[in-house]
Design a protein around this motif. Structure first.
Motif, PDB file in Angstrom:
ATOM      1  N   LEU A  68       0.836  -1.203   0.000  1.00 47.63           N
ATOM      2  CA  LEU A  68       0.000   0.000   0.000  1.00 47.63           C
ATOM      3  C   LEU A  68       0.870   1.251   0.000  1.00 47.63           C
ATOM      4  O   LEU A  68       0.615   2.203  -0.746  1.00 47.63           O
ATOM      5  CB  LEU A  68      -0.928  -0.012   1.220  1.00 47.63           C
ATOM      6  CG  LEU A  68      -1.880   1.181   1.384  1.00 47.63           C
ATOM      7  CD1 LEU A  68      -2.732   1.384   0.137  1.00 47.63           C
ATOM      8  CD2 LEU A  68      -2.761   0.983   2.613  1.00 47.63           C
ATOM      9  N   GLY A  69       1.923   1.241   0.820  1.00 49.72           N
ATOM     10  CA  GLY A  69       2.839   2.370   0.836  1.00 49.72           C
ATOM     11  C   GLY A  69       3.511   2.569  -0.514  1.00 49.72           C
ATOM     12  O   GLY A  69       3.665   3.705  -0.991  1.00 49.72           O
ATOM     13  N   THR A  70       3.899   1.466  -1.163  1.00 47.76           N
ATOM     14  CA  THR A  70       4.558   1.555  -2.470  1.00 47.76           C
ATOM     15  C   THR A  70       3.599   2.081  -3.530  1.00 47.76           C
ATOM     16  O   THR A  70       3.984   2.886  -4.390  1.00 47.76           O
ATOM     17  CB  THR A  70       5.100   0.174  -2.878  1.00 47.76           C
ATOM     18  OG1 THR A  70       6.035  -0.277  -1.887  1.00 47.76           O
ATOM     19  CG2 THR A  70       5.802   0.239  -4.221  1.00 47.76           C
ATOM     20  N   TYR A  78       3.262  10.893  -1.124  1.00 46.07           N
ATOM     21  CA  TYR A  78       4.338  10.461  -0.237  1.00 46.07           C
ATOM     22  C   TYR A  78       3.960  10.457   1.247  1.00 46.07           C
ATOM     23  O   TYR A  78       4.424   9.574   1.985  1.00 46.07           O
ATOM     24  CB  TYR A  78       5.586  11.308  -0.488  1.00 46.07           C
ATOM     25  CG  TYR A  78       6.130  11.113  -1.883  1.00 46.07           C
ATOM     26  CD1 TYR A  78       6.624   9.882  -2.288  1.00 46.07           C
ATOM     27  CD2 TYR A  78       6.111  12.142  -2.811  1.00 46.07           C
ATOM     28  CE1 TYR A  78       7.092   9.681  -3.579  1.00 46.07           C
ATOM     29  CE2 TYR A  78       6.573  11.956  -4.110  1.00 46.07           C
ATOM     30  CZ  TYR A  78       7.063  10.730  -4.486  1.00 46.07           C
ATOM     31  OH  TYR A  78       7.518  10.536  -5.767  1.00 46.07           O
ATOM     32  N   PRO A  79       3.135  11.397   1.751  1.00 49.20           N
ATOM     33  CA  PRO A  79       2.747  11.303   3.161  1.00 49.20           C
ATOM     34  C   PRO A  79       2.045   9.985   3.502  1.00 49.20           C
ATOM     35  O   PRO A  79       2.341   9.365   4.527  1.00 49.20           O
ATOM     36  CB  PRO A  79       1.811  12.502   3.348  1.00 49.20           C
ATOM     37  CG  PRO A  79       2.303  13.499   2.349  1.00 49.20           C
ATOM     38  CD  PRO A  79       2.676  12.677   1.161  1.00 49.20           C
ATOM     39  N   ARG A  80       1.143   9.533   2.634  1.00 49.82           N
ATOM     40  CA  ARG A  80       0.453   8.262   2.905  1.00 49.82           C
ATOM     41  C   ARG A  80       1.382   7.078   2.679  1.00 49.82           C
ATOM     42  O   ARG A  80       1.209   6.028   3.311  1.00 49.82           O
ATOM     43  CB  ARG A  80      -0.807   8.167   2.056  1.00 49.82           C
ATOM     44  CG  ARG A  80      -1.929   9.071   2.586  1.00 49.82           C
ATOM     45  CD  ARG A  80      -3.152   9.103   1.681  1.00 49.82           C
ATOM     46  NE  ARG A  80      -4.222   9.880   2.311  1.00 49.82           N
ATOM     47  CZ  ARG A  80      -4.282  11.205   2.336  1.00 49.82           C
ATOM     48  NH1 ARG A  80      -3.312  11.915   1.761  1.00 49.82           N
ATOM     49  NH2 ARG A  80      -5.263  11.835   2.936  1.00 49.82           N
ATOM     50  N   ALA A  81       2.348   7.242   1.789  1.00 49.85           N
ATOM     51  CA  ALA A  81       3.365   6.195   1.631  1.00 49.85           C
ATOM     52  C   ALA A  81       4.172   6.068   2.918  1.00 49.85           C
ATOM     53  O   ALA A  81       4.422   4.959   3.411  1.00 49.85           O
ATOM     54  CB  ALA A  81       4.283   6.526   0.459  1.00 49.85           C
ATOM     55  N   ILE A  82       4.580   7.201   3.478  1.00 48.13           N
ATOM     56  CA  ILE A  82       5.343   7.203   4.729  1.00 48.13           C
ATOM     57  C   ILE A  82       4.547   6.542   5.845  1.00 48.13           C
ATOM     58  O   ILE A  82       5.071   5.708   6.605  1.00 48.13           O
ATOM     59  CB  ILE A  82       5.728   8.644   5.106  1.00 48.13           C
ATOM     60  CG1 ILE A  82       6.787   9.170   4.125  1.00 48.13           C
ATOM     61  CG2 ILE A  82       6.230   8.729   6.557  1.00 48.13           C
ATOM     62  CD1 ILE A  82       7.050  10.663   4.241  1.00 48.13           C
ATOM     63  N   THR A  98      11.766  -2.087   3.381  1.00 48.18           N
ATOM     64  CA  THR A  98      10.802  -1.105   3.881  1.00 48.18           C
ATOM     65  C   THR A  98      11.508   0.156   4.348  1.00 48.18           C
ATOM     66  O   THR A  98      11.057   1.272   4.062  1.00 48.18           O
ATOM     67  CB  THR A  98       9.973  -1.706   5.030  1.00 48.18           C
ATOM     68  OG1 THR A  98       9.367  -2.925   4.607  1.00 48.18           O
ATOM     69  CG2 THR A  98       8.893  -0.737   5.481  1.00 48.18           C
ATOM     70  N   GLN A  99      12.610   0.000   5.056  1.00 47.59           N
ATOM     71  CA  GLN A  99      13.370   1.158   5.504  1.00 47.59           C
ATOM     72  C   GLN A  99      13.900   1.951   4.321  1.00 47.59           C
ATOM     73  O   GLN A  99      13.882   3.191   4.330  1.00 47.59           O
ATOM     74  CB  GLN A  99      14.514   0.714   6.419  1.00 47.59           C
ATOM     75  CG  GLN A  99      14.048   0.181   7.764  1.00 47.59           C
ATOM     76  CD  GLN A  99      15.186  -0.323   8.626  1.00 47.59           C
ATOM     77  OE1 GLN A  99      16.248  -0.685   8.115  1.00 47.59           O
ATOM     78  NE2 GLN A  99      14.977  -0.352   9.928  1.00 47.59           N
ATOM     79  N   LYS A 100      14.378   1.262   3.295  1.00 49.54           N
ATOM     80  CA  LYS A 100      14.887   1.938   2.102  1.00 49.54           C
ATOM     81  C   LYS A 100      13.771   2.722   1.413  1.00 49.54           C
ATOM     82  O   LYS A 100      13.955   3.890   1.024  1.00 49.54           O
ATOM     83  CB  LYS A 100      15.481   0.908   1.144  1.00 49.54           C
ATOM     84  CG  LYS A 100      16.007   1.505  -0.151  1.00 49.54           C
ATOM     85  CD  LYS A 100      16.562   0.415  -1.068  1.00 49.54           C
ATOM     86  CE  LYS A 100      17.021   1.006  -2.400  1.00 49.54           C
ATOM     87  NZ  LYS A 100      17.557  -0.051  -3.304  1.00 49.54           N
ATOM     88  N   ASN A 101      12.603   2.086   1.249  1.00 45.04           N
ATOM     89  CA  ASN A 101      11.484   2.765   0.603  1.00 45.04           C
ATOM     90  C   ASN A 101      11.000   3.952   1.421  1.00 45.04           C
ATOM     91  O   ASN A 101      10.605   4.982   0.863  1.00 45.04           O
ATOM     92  CB  ASN A 101      10.338   1.784   0.382  1.00 45.04           C
ATOM     93  CG  ASN A 101      10.594   0.847  -0.786  1.00 45.04           C
ATOM     94  OD1 ASN A 101      11.742   0.630  -1.187  1.00 45.04           O
ATOM     95  ND2 ASN A 101       9.539   0.260  -1.332  1.00 45.04           N
ATOM     96  N   LEU A 102      11.012   3.801   2.754  1.00 46.78           N
ATOM     97  CA  LEU A 102      10.614   4.906   3.618  1.00 46.78           C
ATOM     98  C   LEU A 102      11.543   6.098   3.431  1.00 46.78           C
ATOM     99  O   LEU A 102      11.095   7.243   3.282  1.00 46.78           O
ATOM    100  CB  LEU A 102      10.607   4.456   5.072  1.00 46.78           C
ATOM    101  CG  LEU A 102      10.340   5.542   6.127  1.00 46.78           C
ATOM    102  CD1 LEU A 102       8.989   6.192   5.911  1.00 46.78           C
ATOM    103  CD2 LEU A 102      10.444   4.954   7.536  1.00 46.78           C
ATOM    104  N   ARG A 103      12.840   5.850   3.419  1.00 48.09           N
ATOM    105  CA  ARG A 103      13.807   6.936   3.220  1.00 48.09           C
ATOM    106  C   ARG A 103      13.634   7.584   1.847  1.00 48.09           C
ATOM    107  O   ARG A 103      13.727   8.812   1.713  1.00 48.09           O
ATOM    108  CB  ARG A 103      15.231   6.407   3.389  1.00 48.09           C
ATOM    109  CG  ARG A 103      15.588   6.040   4.831  1.00 48.09           C
ATOM    110  CD  ARG A 103      17.082   5.815   4.981  1.00 48.09           C
ATOM    111  NE  ARG A 103      17.535   4.660   4.208  1.00 48.09           N
ATOM    112  CZ  ARG A 103      17.596   3.426   4.688  1.00 48.09           C
ATOM    113  NH1 ARG A 103      17.227   3.173   5.939  1.00 48.09           N
ATOM    114  NH2 ARG A 103      18.030   2.423   3.924  1.00 48.09           N
ATOM    115  N   ASN A 104      13.364   6.773   0.833  1.00 50.07           N
ATOM    116  CA  ASN A 104      13.155   7.317  -0.511  1.00 50.07           C
ATOM    117  C   ASN A 104      11.915   8.200  -0.571  1.00 50.07           C
ATOM    118  O   ASN A 104      11.919   9.253  -1.224  1.00 50.07           O
ATOM    119  CB  ASN A 104      13.035   6.183  -1.534  1.00 50.07           C
ATOM    120  CG  ASN A 104      14.358   5.518  -1.843  1.00 50.07           C
ATOM    121  OD1 ASN A 104      15.423   6.095  -1.602  1.00 50.07           O
ATOM    122  ND2 ASN A 104      14.314   4.302  -2.371  1.00 50.07           N
ATOM    123  N   ALA A 105      10.833   7.760   0.082  1.00 47.68           N
ATOM    124  CA  ALA A 105       9.599   8.553   0.098  1.00 47.68           C
ATOM    125  C   ALA A 105       9.827   9.885   0.812  1.00 47.68           C
ATOM    126  O   ALA A 105       9.364  10.939   0.349  1.00 47.68           O
ATOM    127  CB  ALA A 105       8.478   7.769   0.773  1.00 47.68           C
TER     128      ALA A 105
END
Length: 266
Positions: A68-70, A78-82, A98-105
């Protein structure tokens, strides 16, 4: 996109017995796979709708929140992705992807704002307790606490019965006692004992924080989409938000999202 294992899917179906009406004739697994297909085809709105169907049905699985975040990130929200990456990490800490995607968002959100406004940063979590215990699940801490409890009091009982005061036994008592204290505090942290309310993420680009639970109340400041916060009070359709900087104010409840969906507001 991540895919659920057969075991996980079965567990989700059992945990969501009352969700039959929500998913109609489709099983939870089919809803998940259909959302994955939509995401792979670039139909992110359909993917988001599918994953949200699972969440609304009571599914609490890190793969669902990750996907869902992706989907939100791919669509530029991006806020809802975070928010959903944070939910995934709450259930499965230390997941590298997940940590990598969070940092990217976070980076993409900051870069987008910087292009329009100049320098822009997101208010992230800064709690020492979160930094120390963020990589542990409650289950891991509970098992460690149980082990340390048996080891500590077992050694204590042995020392009392045998009247032994060897250096090795004392070192073992100190070590297991430290683990006992560390894990006990960790469980308290995970339970929110050191927080004033549930963790939340601001979802709107500008979340106005007001003096009271009224849209006409005096504005005190604002939070930005992606900022981390705590919900410290609630009143009907409003919540009182405290952002990382310490600023507090009331805002509509739909302007923020809870990291732990099952944690009640107070």
């Amino acid at each position: 996109m991540k895919r659920l294992t057969i075991t996980t899917c079965l567990a989700l179906c059992i945990a969501s017995t009352g969700a039959a009406q929500a998913v109609q004739s489709s099983s939870l697994t089919e809803v998940f796979e259909e959302a994955n297909v939509a995401a792979s085809q670039g139909d992110y709105s359909s993917a988001v709708a599918g994953y949200r169907t699972l969440v609304d049905a009571g599914v609490r699985d890190p793969d669902v929140f990750f996907n869902l975040g992706t989907a939100f990130a791919q669509s530029g929200d991006y806020p809802r992705a975070i928010l959903n990456y944070e939910r995934a990490l709450e259930l499965r800490p230390n997941d590298d992807q997940t940590q990598k995607n969070l940092r990217n968002a976070e980076r993409r959100l900051e870069e987008g704002r910087a292009e329009v406004e100049g320098e822009a940063t997101i208010q992230r979590r800064s709690s020492i307790s979160d930094a120390v215990y963020g990589g542990f699940t409650e289950d891991a801490l509970a098992y460690a606490l149980l082990f340390a409890n048996f080891a500590f009091f077992g050694c204590l009982g042995w020392a009392w019965r045998s009247r032994t005061r060897s250096g090795g036994l004392i070192a073992t008592l100190v070590c297991t006692g430290t683990i006992l204290a560390f894990t006990g505090l960790g469980i308290a942290v995970k339970a929110g004992a050191l927080r004033d309310g549930p963790r939340a993420v601001a979802l709107d680009d500008r979340v106005v924080l007001r003096e009271g639970p009224d849209r006409d109340a005096q504005a005190r400041g604002e939070a930005r989409g992606g900022d981390r916060a705590e919900v410290v009070d609630a009143d009907d359709d409003f919540v009182k938000l405290r952002v990382v900087s310490g600023l507090e104010g009331w805002t509509p409840a739909d302007a923020v999202g809870l990291v732990d969906l099952d944690e009640g507001l107070h």
